[in-house]
Design an enzyme around this catalytic site. Structure first.
Site, PDB file in Angstrom:
ATOM      1  N   SER A   1       2.421   6.896   0.511  1.00  0.00           N
ATOM      2  CA  SER A   1       1.890   5.743   1.478  1.00  0.00           C
ATOM      3  C   SER A   1       0.265   6.579   0.560  1.00  0.00           C
ATOM      4  O   SER A   1      -0.222   7.525   0.610  1.00  0.00           O
ATOM      5  CB  SER A   1       1.604   6.109   3.025  1.00  0.00           C
ATOM      6  OG  SER A   1       0.242   5.411   3.650  1.00  0.00           O
ATOM      7  N   ARG A   2       0.152   4.962   0.916  1.00  0.00           N
ATOM      8  CA  ARG A   2      -2.065   5.168  -0.117  1.00  0.00           C
ATOM      9  C   ARG A   2      -3.247   5.116   0.494  1.00  0.00           C
ATOM     10  O   ARG A   2      -3.808   5.629   0.514  1.00  0.00           O
ATOM     11  CB  ARG A   2      -2.135   3.785  -1.302  1.00  0.00           C
ATOM     12  CG  ARG A   2      -0.896   4.340  -2.436  1.00  0.00           C
ATOM     13  CD  ARG A   2      -1.175   3.456  -2.911  1.00  0.00           C
ATOM     14  NE  ARG A   2      -0.061   2.562  -4.549  1.00  0.00           N
ATOM     15  CZ  ARG A   2       1.100   2.322  -4.112  1.00  0.00           C
ATOM     16  NH1 ARG A   2       1.279   1.553  -3.790  1.00  0.00           N
ATOM     17  NH2 ARG A   2       2.150   2.075  -5.806  1.00  0.00           N
ATOM     18  N   VAL A   3      -2.805   5.094   2.481  1.00  0.00           N
ATOM     19  CA  VAL A   3      -3.237   5.711   3.640  1.00  0.00           C
ATOM     20  C   VAL A   3      -3.487   7.466   3.780  1.00  0.00           C
ATOM     21  O   VAL A   3      -4.604   7.146   3.561  1.00  0.00           O
ATOM     22  CB  VAL A   3      -3.188   4.730   4.316  1.00  0.00           C
ATOM     23  CG1 VAL A   3      -4.346   4.671   5.256  1.00  0.00           C
ATOM     24  CG2 VAL A   3      -3.281   2.974   3.434  1.00  0.00           C
TER      25      VAL A   3
ATOM     26  N   ASP B   1       1.013  -1.341  -0.525  1.00  0.00           N
ATOM     27  CA  ASP B   1       0.076   0.227  -0.118  1.00  0.00           C
ATOM     28  C   ASP B   1       1.146   0.985  -0.038  1.00  0.00           C
ATOM     29  O   ASP B   1       0.096   2.351   0.356  1.00  0.00           O
ATOM     30  CB  ASP B   1      -1.227  -0.167   1.634  1.00  0.00           C
ATOM     31  CG  ASP B   1      -1.555  -1.016   1.777  1.00  0.00           C
ATOM     32  OD1 ASP B   1      -2.957  -1.553   0.340  1.00  0.00           O
ATOM     33  OD2 ASP B   1      -1.976  -1.735   3.058  1.00  0.00           O
TER      34      ASP B   1
END
Length: 551
Positions: free
Chosen positions: A365-367, A340
């Site tokens: 960071s894909r969060v 992610d």
């Protein structure tokens, strides 16, 4: 004496009728056909399952991997050199299981749960399968709780949430392990259990790391799974799955766990070696065709479970070592596509003194902000963009000496941001202190301080806030970023900056004697007691300060 055939038949019938089948021990057995390099081929075992544990002589355990029409290919754990052709192999009818539990915390173990630290036996009461199906989408919930590393550069720009999979990637000796170790140390007093999986590393390196964690007080909250460089390929292959199973014990008990896989490049090499010995057909870079599945089924087990299942989380920090910065090689691209987000460490930045040496341009960071507390999300919003602009202009400015004032300001701000995000190894920082320092940097309070004094400014600011604004820091750490809190932070930081003293005017030029005296006088009138730090070594600072165009 002549025996008649009908007599033989009657004797056999009597024996068969008297046989007590309930007490019979029916064990399916096979025979070793060949053994070499920790791999053996077994004849028989027609009902054998994939990943089933097998019993061999001399307490050697086998793991069935290849199920072929006329033989079974198995990898061996233990003293496999004692196994010879013709030895008997028994089925256990059990899939491979790993000992788990809190009893393992603070210990160094091998992937089968055997102690390696000389501190005595480990009596675990539970075990989990090494291979376990990852929870589906319905069983998960969004990642929104921060997994703080204590590193300003990571927590501000590339935040990691509990249940996320964040790749740490870079060449050798660029500080990949240091980021993971700092994350473990930073969470020693929190409700986060840590598992560090060392794959293919020297034993001395792992022992040194255990000593570092022990000195920091974090070892009692950590399990270290070691498959050292001199171990056979099957042990290295098993290590990440064993570490994951140990972390899942806490996950499915409603707790939070962190697993560090250091590193999956060596894991892929061990799997390649094992697969070639099992005569599996090679593909790209001689890896077998399922090398993607090797890592995807491991990393998919990182999860934030929904509240109905206990709300536990398992965060994964896989490490990948690149060769000469080649992130487009087979295994790096595989793991990048599985995770992610990634933290990319660059040798050039590392050699220039940037710690951690994170390339902001391709790290992500894909969060994102969902894994940050509100104050950090607000103060660090512009940070990544400004640093990216600085890196581009830094390269561009080397080709010309005449730069417009706006470019000079961007370069000066970027230089101070880099200095702000620099952080010593093994010194994680509480999130409230990070927020204050990043706030000072992004709101221009460092722009009139010479670069050499930025470290002292930030250290003194942190001490000042801890001593005089403890209640405000507590509010920030709890996520309060209301208007009142923002005003209090702004007042506290600006007051400290004035007391600290400025070295440059608003255009970035060094202050002369008259300006400095005037500034010092106005500060004394306004605040009652100016510190006068800005006048200290003024001549020396001016001599060291570069031209504004090259700041």
């Amino acid at each position: 004496m002549q025996i008649k055939p009908d007599e033989i038949t009657s004797i056999l019938k009597n024996r068969i009728e008297g046989l007590d089948t309930s007490s019979a021990d029916l064990t399916e057995v096979g025979t070793v056909l060949s053994v070499a390099d920790g791999i053996c081929r077994i004849h028989g075992l027609d009902e054998c399952m994939s990943f089933e544990m097998l019993e061999l002589p001399h307490d050697v355990t086998g793991l069935a991997l290849n199920l072929e029409s006329d033989n079974v290919g198995a990898v061996l754990f233990g003293e496999w050199a004692k196994i010879v052709e013709g030895d008997t192999v028994k089925r256990t009818k059990r899939l491979l299981e790993i000992p788990v539990g809190e009893e393992l915390l603070g210990r160094i173990v091998d992937p089968l749960g055997n102690p390696l630290d000389g501190k005595g036996e480990i009596n675990t009461s539970a075990s989990r399968p090494s291979e376990f199906k990852a929870p589906g989408v319905v069983q998960r919930q969004p990642v929104k709780e921060p997994m703080l590393t204590g590193l300003k550069a990571v927590d501000s720009m590339i935040p990691i949430g509990r249940g996320q999979r964040e790749l740490i990637i870079g060449d050798r000796q660029t500080g990949k392990t240091a980021i993971a170790v700092d994350a473990i140390i930073n969470n020693q007093d929190r409700d986060l259990r840590c598992v560090y999986v060392a794959i293919g590393q020297r034993k001395s390196t792992v022992v040194g790391l255990a000593k570092t964690l022990e000195d920091a007080g974090a070892l009692q909250n950590t399990i270290i799974v070691m498959a050292s460089a001199d171990e056979a390929a099957p042990i290295k292959f098993l290590a990440p799955y064993a570490g994951c199973a140990m972390g899942e014990h806490f996950l499915y008990n409603g707790e939070a766990a962190l697993v560090v896989y250091d590193d999956l490049s060596k894991h892929a090499v061990a799997y390649r070696q094992m697969s070639l010995l099992l005569r599996r057909p090679p593909g790209r870079e001689a890896y077998p065709g399922d090398v993607f599945y090797l890592h995807s089924r491991l990393l998919e087990r990182a999860v934030k479970l929904n509240d109905d299942l206990g709300g536990g989380s398992l965060t994964a920090l896989p490490v990948i070592e690149t060769q000469a910065g080649d992130v487009s090689a087979y295994v790096p691209t595989n793991v990048i596509s599985i995770t992610d987000g990634q933290i990319y460490l660059e040798p050039g930045l590392f050699n220039s003194g940037v710690r951690p040496a994170i390339n902001v341009g391709i790290s992500v960071s894909r969060v994102g902000g969902n894994a940050q507390i509100t104050p950090m999300r607000r103060v660090a919003g512009r940070l990544k963009l400004e640093l990216s602009q600085y890196r581009e202009l830094e390269a561009f400015s080397q080709f010309g000496s005449e730069l417009d004032p706006e470019t000079q300001r961007t370069l000066a701000r970027g230089e101070r941001l880099v200095k702000t995000l620099n952080q010593a190894e093994r010194h994680p920082m509480p999130v409230e202190d990070q927020v204050i320092q990043v706030y000072a940097a992004t709101n221009g309070y460092l722009d009139r301080i010479v670069v050499d004094k930025v470290d002292r400014f930030l250290a003194d600011l942190t001490d000042h806030m801890r001593g005089n604004e403890a209640e405000l820091l507590k509010q920030v750490s709890e996520g309060d970023w209301s208007d009142d809190t923002q005003q209090a932070v702004e007042k506290a930081v600006s007051s400290f900056a004035e007391d600290f003293g400025f070295d440059l005017d608003e255009e970035g030029h060094p202050l002369d004697e008259d300006d400095e005296a005037s500034s010092r006088s106005s500060r004394r009138d306004g605040s009652g007691d100016g510190s006068g730090d800005g006048e200290r070594d003024q001549e020396e600072d001016r001599a060291q300060e570069p031209e504004p165009a090259n700041a």
